[in-house]
Scaffold this motif. Structure first.
Motif, PDB file in Angstrom:
ATOM      1  N   ILE A  79       0.839  -1.196   0.000  1.00 40.61           N
ATOM      2  CA  ILE A  79       0.000   0.000   0.000  1.00 40.61           C
ATOM      3  C   ILE A  79       0.877   1.250   0.000  1.00 40.61           C
ATOM      4  CG2 ILE A  79      -1.773   1.273   1.282  1.00 40.61           C
ATOM      5  CD1 ILE A  79      -2.768  -1.444   2.311  1.00 40.61           C
ATOM      6  N   HIS A  80       0.486   2.215  -0.824  1.00 41.15           N
ATOM      7  CA  HIS A  80       1.214   3.474  -0.985  1.00 41.15           C
ATOM      8  C   HIS A  80       0.260   4.648  -0.756  1.00 41.15           C
ATOM      9  CE1 HIS A  80       4.227   1.343  -3.755  1.00 41.15           C
ATOM     10  NE2 HIS A  80       3.174   0.543  -3.813  1.00 41.15           N
ATOM     11  N   HIS A  81       0.818   5.850  -0.566  1.00 38.69           N
ATOM     12  CA  HIS A  81       0.019   7.048  -0.819  1.00 38.69           C
ATOM     13  C   HIS A  81       0.589   7.726  -2.066  1.00 38.69           C
ATOM     14  CE1 HIS A  81       2.851   9.340   2.145  1.00 38.69           C
ATOM     15  NE2 HIS A  81       3.159   9.752   0.926  1.00 38.69           N
ATOM     16  N   THR A  82      -0.280   8.400  -2.807  1.00 32.02           N
ATOM     17  CA  THR A  82       0.116   8.927  -4.116  1.00 32.02           C
ATOM     18  C   THR A  82       1.029  10.146  -4.022  1.00 32.02           C
ATOM     19  OG1 THR A  82      -1.836  10.353  -4.233  1.00 32.02           O
ATOM     20  CG2 THR A  82      -2.024   8.129  -5.168  1.00 32.02           C
ATOM     21  N   ALA A 179       0.233 -11.427   7.188  1.00 32.48           N
ATOM     22  CA  ALA A 179       1.503 -10.729   7.386  1.00 32.48           C
ATOM     23  C   ALA A 179       2.048 -10.107   6.106  1.00 32.48           C
ATOM     24  CB  ALA A 179       2.535 -11.696   7.962  1.00 32.48           C
ATOM     25  N   ASN A 180       1.480 -10.457   4.958  1.00 33.96           N
ATOM     26  CA  ASN A 180       2.023  -9.990   3.680  1.00 33.96           C
ATOM     27  C   ASN A 180       1.312  -8.765   3.119  1.00 33.96           C
ATOM     28  OD1 ASN A 180       3.692 -12.163   3.971  1.00 33.96           O
ATOM     29  ND2 ASN A 180       3.169 -13.142   2.047  1.00 33.96           N
ATOM     30  N   PHE A 181       0.576  -8.067   3.970  1.00 36.62           N
ATOM     31  CA  PHE A 181       0.015  -6.771   3.599  1.00 36.62           C
ATOM     32  C   PHE A 181       0.902  -5.713   4.246  1.00 36.62           C
ATOM     33  CE2 PHE A 181      -3.385  -9.757   3.107  1.00 36.62           C
ATOM     34  CZ  PHE A 181      -4.169  -9.275   2.069  1.00 36.62           C
ATOM     35  N   ILE A 182       1.688  -5.021   3.443  1.00 33.24           N
ATOM     36  CA  ILE A 182       2.701  -4.106   3.977  1.00 33.24           C
ATOM     37  C   ILE A 182       2.624  -2.751   3.289  1.00 33.24           C
ATOM     38  CG2 ILE A 182       4.239  -6.032   4.521  1.00 33.24           C
ATOM     39  CD1 ILE A 182       5.917  -5.237   2.055  1.00 33.24           C
ATOM     40  N   GLY A 183       3.402  -1.802   3.812  1.00 34.11           N
ATOM     41  CA  GLY A 183       3.477  -0.473   3.221  1.00 34.11           C
ATOM     42  C   GLY A 183       4.761  -0.294   2.432  1.00 34.11           C
ATOM     43  N   LEU A 203      -7.076  -2.016   9.399  1.00 31.07           N
ATOM     44  CA  LEU A 203      -6.889  -3.068   8.401  1.00 31.07           C
ATOM     45  C   LEU A 203      -6.562  -4.402   9.071  1.00 31.07           C
ATOM     46  CD1 LEU A 203      -6.831  -0.609   6.465  1.00 31.07           C
ATOM     47  CD2 LEU A 203      -5.017  -1.780   5.197  1.00 31.07           C
ATOM     48  N   ALA A 204      -5.666  -4.354  10.054  1.00 31.45           N
ATOM     49  CA  ALA A 204      -5.239  -5.586  10.721  1.00 31.45           C
ATOM     50  C   ALA A 204      -6.398  -6.271  11.434  1.00 31.45           C
ATOM     51  CB  ALA A 204      -4.115  -5.270  11.711  1.00 31.45           C
ATOM     52  N   GLN A 205      -7.315  -5.493  11.958  1.00 34.78           N
ATOM     53  CA  GLN A 205      -8.475  -6.069  12.639  1.00 34.78           C
ATOM     54  C   GLN A 205      -9.356  -6.875  11.687  1.00 34.78           C
ATOM     55  OE1 GLN A 205     -10.066  -2.436  14.318  1.00 34.78           O
ATOM     56  NE2 GLN A 205      -9.122  -2.809  16.312  1.00 34.78           N
ATOM     57  N   GLN A 206      -9.204  -6.617  10.386  1.00 36.34           N
ATOM     58  CA  GLN A 206      -9.971  -7.362   9.380  1.00 36.34           C
ATOM     59  C   GLN A 206      -9.109  -8.410   8.671  1.00 36.34           C
ATOM     60  OE1 GLN A 206     -12.738  -5.031   6.946  1.00 36.34           O
ATOM     61  NE2 GLN A 206     -12.346  -3.249   8.221  1.00 36.34           N
ATOM     62  N   GLY A 207      -7.861  -8.555   9.134  1.00 32.94           N
ATOM     63  CA  GLY A 207      -7.004  -9.606   8.590  1.00 32.94           C
ATOM     64  C   GLY A 207      -6.038  -9.173   7.524  1.00 32.94           C
ATOM     65  N   TYR A 208      -5.823  -7.857   7.393  1.00 32.16           N
ATOM     66  CA  TYR A 208      -4.934  -7.348   6.350  1.00 32.16           C
ATOM     67  C   TYR A 208      -3.726  -6.670   7.003  1.00 32.16           C
ATOM     68  CZ  TYR A 208      -9.635  -7.710   4.469  1.00 32.16           C
ATOM     69  OH  TYR A 208     -10.905  -8.141   4.173  1.00 32.16           O
ATOM     70  N   GLY A 209      -2.727  -7.466   7.316  1.00 33.29           N
ATOM     71  CA  GLY A 209      -1.570  -6.963   8.033  1.00 33.29           C
ATOM     72  C   GLY A 209      -1.615  -7.376   9.490  1.00 33.29           C
ATOM     73  N   LEU A 210      -0.463  -7.282  10.158  1.00 35.70           N
ATOM     74  CA  LEU A 210      -0.379  -7.620  11.575  1.00 35.70           C
ATOM     75  C   LEU A 210      -0.412  -6.360  12.424  1.00 35.70           C
ATOM     76  CD1 LEU A 210       2.401 -10.401  11.581  1.00 35.70           C
ATOM     77  CD2 LEU A 210      -0.094 -10.666  11.437  1.00 35.70           C
ATOM     78  N   TRP A 211      -0.870  -6.508  13.664  1.00 38.72           N
ATOM     79  CA  TRP A 211      -0.865  -5.414  14.631  1.00 38.72           C
ATOM     80  C   TRP A 211      -0.553  -5.997  15.999  1.00 38.72           C
ATOM     81  CZ3 TRP A 211      -0.346  -0.571  13.397  1.00 38.72           C
ATOM     82  CH2 TRP A 211      -0.509   0.415  14.383  1.00 38.72           C
ATOM     83  N   LYS A 247       8.440   2.495  12.842  1.00 35.06           N
ATOM     84  CA  LYS A 247       7.645   3.444  13.616  1.00 35.06           C
ATOM     85  C   LYS A 247       6.625   4.193  12.748  1.00 35.06           C
ATOM     86  CE  LYS A 247       9.819   5.365  17.205  1.00 35.06           C
ATOM     87  NZ  LYS A 247      10.828   6.029  18.078  1.00 35.06           N
ATOM     88  N   ILE A 248       6.928   4.380  11.458  1.00 35.85           N
ATOM     89  CA  ILE A 248       5.937   4.958  10.543  1.00 35.85           C
ATOM     90  C   ILE A 248       4.699   4.064  10.475  1.00 35.85           C
ATOM     91  CG2 ILE A 248       5.458   5.368   8.081  1.00 35.85           C
ATOM     92  CD1 ILE A 248       8.329   6.430   7.832  1.00 35.85           C
ATOM     93  N   HIS A 249       4.934   2.751  10.513  1.00 37.71           N
ATOM     94  CA  HIS A 249       3.834   1.791  10.419  1.00 37.71           C
ATOM     95  C   HIS A 249       3.129   1.607  11.766  1.00 37.71           C
ATOM     96  CE1 HIS A 249       2.368  -2.112   8.346  1.00 37.71           C
ATOM     97  NE2 HIS A 249       1.687  -2.003   9.488  1.00 37.71           N
ATOM     98  N   TYR A 250       3.877   1.372  12.820  1.00 43.80           N
ATOM     99  CA  TYR A 250       3.270   0.901  14.067  1.00 43.80           C
ATOM    100  C   TYR A 250       3.166   1.933  15.191  1.00 43.80           C
ATOM    101  CZ  TYR A 250       3.706  -3.741  12.031  1.00 43.80           C
ATOM    102  OH  TYR A 250       3.592  -4.830  11.205  1.00 43.80           O
ATOM    103  N   VAL A 251       3.919   3.021  15.142  1.00 48.09           N
ATOM    104  CA  VAL A 251       3.901   4.001  16.243  1.00 48.09           C
ATOM    105  C   VAL A 251       3.270   5.309  15.770  1.00 48.09           C
ATOM    106  CG1 VAL A 251       5.291   5.247  17.945  1.00 48.09           C
ATOM    107  CG2 VAL A 251       5.949   2.928  17.261  1.00 48.09           C
ATOM    108  N   GLN A 252       3.781   5.880  14.716  1.00 43.08           N
ATOM    109  CA  GLN A 252       3.245   7.049  14.014  1.00 43.08           C
ATOM    110  C   GLN A 252       3.392   8.363  14.779  1.00 43.08           C
ATOM    111  OE1 GLN A 252      -0.723   6.178  12.516  1.00 43.08           O
ATOM    112  NE2 GLN A 252      -0.003   4.423  11.327  1.00 43.08           N
ATOM    113  N   SER A 253       3.166   8.372  16.067  1.00 39.76           N
ATOM    114  CA  SER A 253       3.274   9.612  16.831  1.00 39.76           C
ATOM    115  C   SER A 253       4.726  10.049  17.000  1.00 39.76           C
ATOM    116  CB  SER A 253       2.618   9.449  18.207  1.00 39.76           C
ATOM    117  OG  SER A 253       3.233   8.394  18.923  1.00 39.76           O
TER     118      SER A 253
END
Length: 275
Positions: A79-82, A179-183, A203-211, A247-253
């Motif tokens: 997944i990307h942002h444009t 686990a194979n849904f990544i940024g 997303l992870a709560q629906q099965g798309y990526g880990l959290w 940290k961009i993926h899991y912490v963000q703050s």
């Protein structure tokens, strides 16, 4: 009288059709896509494969078609942002040959999903990077671009709902592991930072990526968080970039390249999920 009405309806329909055709902006690039696909099909169908020399003691080349074969299928979703201001701007970027970039799907702010490359074909979205042992993500993944400028844009409910609907289809169709849904940033630490401030937990709560779990265990004294990052999938060639991408993926703050105690707990939790 009926004949006149039929003529009027027919002419009106024809006019609307011509107007629609004349205002469609991507007719030329659609033609290029179809021609490319036709060329690929000829390459695949060639028996024996054209211009392919086999190492052999014999001068003659043999080809026997097997009955056991299948089409290559994706095993990752990236997944990307444009980093652009509109869906139209992104579509233009991906239809200009000079940019050399593309994606399988683009999801707009209002939830509209535009497919640009067949899932079984290779889009040019990932570039150089590494995730686990994968160094050519373009060849084994589906790229999804989220219409977002990467700085001030919020993620809309319509956009995330459409994305999740798309991911549900892709996960089921290709049996893609959670686990194979990544940024993009996960795969290319230091080179890319997208998608930023993304709702990965949703997303992870629906099965798309880990959290990570809501309740985190203490980290054992002998646990090396860098080993944990490597097990999760991050490339440690430049450790500070790996930490930042995590940290961009899991912490963000906080995306500084310094691991806090909380960061280490998250890494340990995810490390255990990947074992």
């Amino acid at each position: 009288m009926k004949s006149n009405k039929f003529t009027i309806v027919f002419l009106s329909s024809a006019l609307l059709f011509l107007i629609a055709c004349s205002t469609y902006k991507y007719k030329a690039t659609d033609k290029v896509y179809k021609n490319n696909a036709k060329s690929f099909s000829k390459i695949i169908a060639a028996t024996p494969p054209e211009n392919q020399q086999m190492n052999s003691l014999f001068n003659e080349q043999y080809f026997v078609g097997t009955t056991n074969m299948g089409i290559r299928k994706p095993n990752f979703v990236m997944i990307h942002h444009t980093a652009q201001d509109s869906l139209g701007q992104t579509l233009r970027t991906f239809t200009l040959p000079r940019t050399g970039t593309s994606s399988h799907y683009v999801v707009s702010r209002d939830g509209k999903v535009v497919q640009m490359v067949n899932d079984y074909l290779r889009a040019q979205h990932a570039g150089a990077g590494k995730w686990g042992q994968v160094t050519d993500m373009n060849s084994c993944s589906i790229g999804i671009e989220m219409d977002n400028n990467g700085t001030t844009d919020p993620w809309t409910d319509a956009q995330i709902n459409s994305l999740c609907a798309l991911l549900k289809t892709l996960k089921k169709k290709y049996s893609i592991p959670a686990a194979n849904f990544i940024g993009h940033a996960d795969y290319a630490p230091g080179r890319k930072n997208d998608p930023k401030n993304f709702p990965w937990k949703t997303l992870a709560q629906q099965g798309y990526g880990l959290w990570y779990d809501d309740v985190l265990d203490s980290v054992p004294e002998n646990f090396d968080p860098m080993v944990g990052l490597k097990v999760i999938g991050y490339n440690l060639q430049r450790p500070n970039y790996a930490i930042e991408a995590f940290k961009i993926h899991y912490v963000q703050s906080d995306i500084s390249p310094i691991l806090t105690e909380f960061d280490k707990q998250v890494i340990y939790n995810l490390y255990r999920k990947n074992l």
